[in-house]
Design a protein around this motif. Structure first.
Motif, mmCIF file in Angstrom:
data_model
loop_
_atom_site.group_PDB
_atom_site.id
_atom_site.type_symbol
_atom_site.label_atom_id
_atom_site.label_comp_id
_atom_site.label_asym_id
_atom_site.label_seq_id
_atom_site.Cartn_x
_atom_site.Cartn_y
_atom_site.Cartn_z
ATOM 1 N N TYR A 169 0.851 -1.188 0.000
ATOM 2 C CA TYR A 169 0.000 0.000 0.000
ATOM 3 C C TYR A 169 0.888 1.240 0.000
ATOM 4 N N TYR A 170 0.863 1.961 -1.101
ATOM 5 C CA TYR A 170 1.694 3.149 -1.273
ATOM 6 C C TYR A 170 0.858 4.367 -0.924
ATOM 7 N N SER A 171 1.221 5.009 0.187
ATOM 8 C CA SER A 171 0.438 6.130 0.699
ATOM 9 C C SER A 171 1.372 7.247 1.146
ATOM 10 N N LEU A 172 0.931 8.493 0.960
ATOM 11 C CA LEU A 172 1.701 9.652 1.413
ATOM 12 C C LEU A 172 1.305 10.082 2.818
ATOM 13 N N ASP A 173 0.458 9.310 3.474
ATOM 14 C CA ASP A 173 0.076 9.573 4.852
ATOM 15 C C ASP A 173 1.256 9.204 5.758
ATOM 16 N N ILE A 174 2.033 10.207 6.170
ATOM 17 C CA ILE A 174 3.279 9.940 6.892
ATOM 18 C C ILE A 174 3.041 9.342 8.278
ATOM 19 N N GLY A 175 1.829 9.449 8.803
ATOM 20 C CA GLY A 175 1.552 8.904 10.128
ATOM 21 C C GLY A 175 0.926 7.534 10.118
ATOM 22 N N LEU A 176 0.653 6.999 8.920
ATOM 23 C CA LEU A 176 -0.084 5.739 8.838
ATOM 24 C C LEU A 176 0.714 4.562 9.369
ATOM 25 N N ARG A 177 1.988 4.475 9.038
ATOM 26 C CA ARG A 177 2.789 3.347 9.504
ATOM 27 C C ARG A 177 2.806 3.295 11.040
ATOM 28 N N LYS A 178 3.019 4.453 11.657
ATOM 29 C CA LYS A 178 3.047 4.524 13.115
ATOM 30 C C LYS A 178 1.694 4.137 13.699
ATOM 31 N N LYS A 179 0.616 4.600 13.075
ATOM 32 C CA LYS A 179 -0.721 4.293 13.584
ATOM 33 C C LYS A 179 -1.005 2.801 13.520
ATOM 34 N N LEU A 180 -0.601 2.160 12.447
ATOM 35 C CA LEU A 180 -0.793 0.712 12.322
ATOM 36 C C LEU A 180 -0.025 -0.030 13.407
ATOM 37 N N ILE A 181 1.225 0.331 13.600
ATOM 38 C CA ILE A 181 2.057 -0.346 14.597
ATOM 39 C C ILE A 181 1.493 -0.141 15.995
ATOM 40 N N GLU A 182 1.045 1.078 16.292
ATOM 41 C CA GLU A 182 0.474 1.357 17.615
ATOM 42 C C GLU A 182 -0.788 0.542 17.875
ATOM 43 N N ASN A 183 -1.452 0.104 16.806
ATOM 44 C CA ASN A 183 -2.654 -0.706 16.934
ATOM 45 C C ASN A 183 -2.379 -2.195 16.704
ATOM 46 N N GLY A 184 -1.118 -2.577 16.805
ATOM 47 C CA GLY A 184 -0.756 -3.986 16.754
ATOM 48 C C GLY A 184 -0.624 -4.577 15.375
ATOM 49 N N MET B 199 9.760 4.811 -2.354
ATOM 50 C CA MET B 199 9.101 3.532 -2.101
ATOM 51 C C MET B 199 9.446 3.005 -0.708
ATOM 52 N N ALA B 200 10.726 3.060 -0.349
ATOM 53 C CA ALA B 200 11.139 2.572 0.964
ATOM 54 C C ALA B 200 10.470 3.374 2.075
ATOM 55 N N LYS B 201 10.280 4.657 1.852
ATOM 56 C CA LYS B 201 9.699 5.537 2.866
ATOM 57 C C LYS B 201 8.190 5.401 2.967
ATOM 58 N N ASN B 202 7.516 5.304 1.830
ATOM 59 C CA ASN B 202 6.057 5.447 1.805
ATOM 60 C C ASN B 202 5.277 4.167 1.549
ATOM 61 N N LEU B 203 5.928 3.131 1.080
ATOM 62 C CA LEU B 203 5.204 1.902 0.780
ATOM 63 C C LEU B 203 5.052 1.071 2.053
ATOM 64 N N ILE B 204 3.817 0.730 2.386
ATOM 65 C CA ILE B 204 3.520 -0.019 3.606
ATOM 66 C C ILE B 204 3.108 -1.448 3.229
ATOM 67 N N PRO B 205 3.920 -2.443 3.608
ATOM 68 C CA PRO B 205 3.587 -3.843 3.295
ATOM 69 C C PRO B 205 2.619 -4.407 4.336
ATOM 70 N N ILE B 206 1.351 -4.459 3.997
ATOM 71 C CA ILE B 206 0.327 -4.888 4.946
ATOM 72 C C ILE B 206 0.259 -6.425 4.982
ATOM 73 N N PRO B 207 0.290 -7.028 6.170
ATOM 74 C CA PRO B 207 0.233 -8.493 6.269
ATOM 75 C C PRO B 207 -1.073 -9.056 5.708
ATOM 76 N N ILE B 208 -0.946 -10.109 4.917
ATOM 77 C CA ILE B 208 -2.126 -10.776 4.349
ATOM 78 C C ILE B 208 -2.038 -12.285 4.541
#
Length: 317
Positions: free
Chosen positions: A252-267, A290-299
């Motif tokens: 998931y490629y997103s420019l939301d800079i806080g999304l990765r942190k929010k996901l981790i904080e929610n487990g 890509m390294a900064k903004n791409l979020i590999p979501i577990p599936i």
């Protein structure tokens, strides 16, 4: 002599065949690359992508093989084609297991001078006569392991032992993900510099105990659930165009800079692929972004519809 009696071992049932059973089973993914390089013999130079894990350099440095980085575009494809001289090889990463069709195109162009890194594409079929490596522990609960297909042969006589790299797998059952986190990193560090050996008996038994078809179905289902909702918001707009056997994650490629942190904080633990890129590339490069903004979501196979809905609620919340 075989021992009879005494204490019991782990009960690991045999579910059937292992994918890529005709490949060479080795102790790590990076040693699978070393096997390929050693089997090919006189290598003059290897081209590899900036956007890749730094461990891929380990066998190149060990064997003192000259290498050069190349760039990719926003579709994870080569910016320009190569004219490979005799003894030169191109390593291409099948990113997140979603570039199967592009790998087939490269195989036609470069033939036996192509080395396919399928570490993130365990279910992708090996193309005959194409040098290929796999890393099954990217998809399964294993302490180690790698598989190689090579247009050559290299003798590997010694078999590895892996029981002392399993503590994180066992702790996760009793203590949860955080309880085994330090062990995971410690055991991963043990893989660095390992001599090239055959796959251990333990890891082989663990691999035979897996229901591969169910895992594949679960992963594809979870991928589609996320893509149905996130597809229009995903800046990585090539997913619907690509053809793939079974993805490793949902990229998931997103420019939301806080999304990765929010996901981790929610487990929801999402990695960075790959932090070494920040030191290799300029900040304006595709690889850096890509390294900064791409979020590999577990599936993966541990998760169901409820898990995917939980993730989607975090992203949309």
């Amino acid at each position: 002599m075989r021992a009879i009696g005494g204490y019991f071992n782990l009960e690991l049932s045999c579910k059937g065949d292992i994918p890529h059973a005709d490949g060479v089973f080795l102790n790590t993914g990076r040693n699978s690359l070393e096997y390929v390089l050693r089997s090919l013999g006189n290598i003059q130079k290897v081209y590899l992508p900036y956007f890749t894990c730094e461990v891929i350099l380990e066998p190149l440095l060990k064997l003192q093989i000259e290498y050069e980085f190349y760039s990719i575009n926003e579709k994870f494809e080569l910016v320009e084609d190569f004219l490979l001289a005799h003894g030169e090889y191109l390593i291409y990463t099948n990113y997140f297991g979603i570039k199967d069709s592009y790998v087939r195109r490269l195989a036609v162009i470069y033939g036996m001078q192509l080395i396919v890194d399928n570490a993130q594409a365990f279910y992708t079929e090996h193309i005959p006569s194409i040098n290929t490596i796999y890393s099954p522990r990217k998809f399964l609960g294993l302490p180690d392991g790698g598989i190689a297909y090579a247009n050559g042969y290299y003798e590997v006589e010694e078999r590895d032992i892996s029981y002392d790299r399993c503590s994180h797998l066992l702790k996760r059952y009793d203590l949860g993900a955080t309880g085994g986190y330090d062990d995971f990193h410690a055991n991963s560090a043990k893989l660095k510099g390992l001599p090239i050996r055959q796959l251990s008996y333990l890891t082989e038994a663990l691999m035979y105990s897996v229901d591969y078809e169910k895992i594949k179905e679960d992963r594809k289902r979870n991928f589609e659930i996320l893509h149905t909702v996130l597809g229009d918001m995903n800046l990585l707009n090539t997913l619907s165009e690509d053809q793939y056997e079974c993805p490793m994650v949902y990229p998931y490629y997103s420019l939301d800079i806080g999304l990765r942190k929010k996901l981790i904080e929610n487990g929801v633990y999402v990695a960075i692929y790959w932090p070494n890129v920040f030191g290799w590339c300029e900040s304006e490069s595709i690889e850096y972004k890509m390294a900064k903004n791409l979020i590999p979501i577990p599936i993966d196979q541990r998760y169901d519809l409820d898990s995917m809905e939980y993730i989607l609620n975090i992203i949309q919340g």
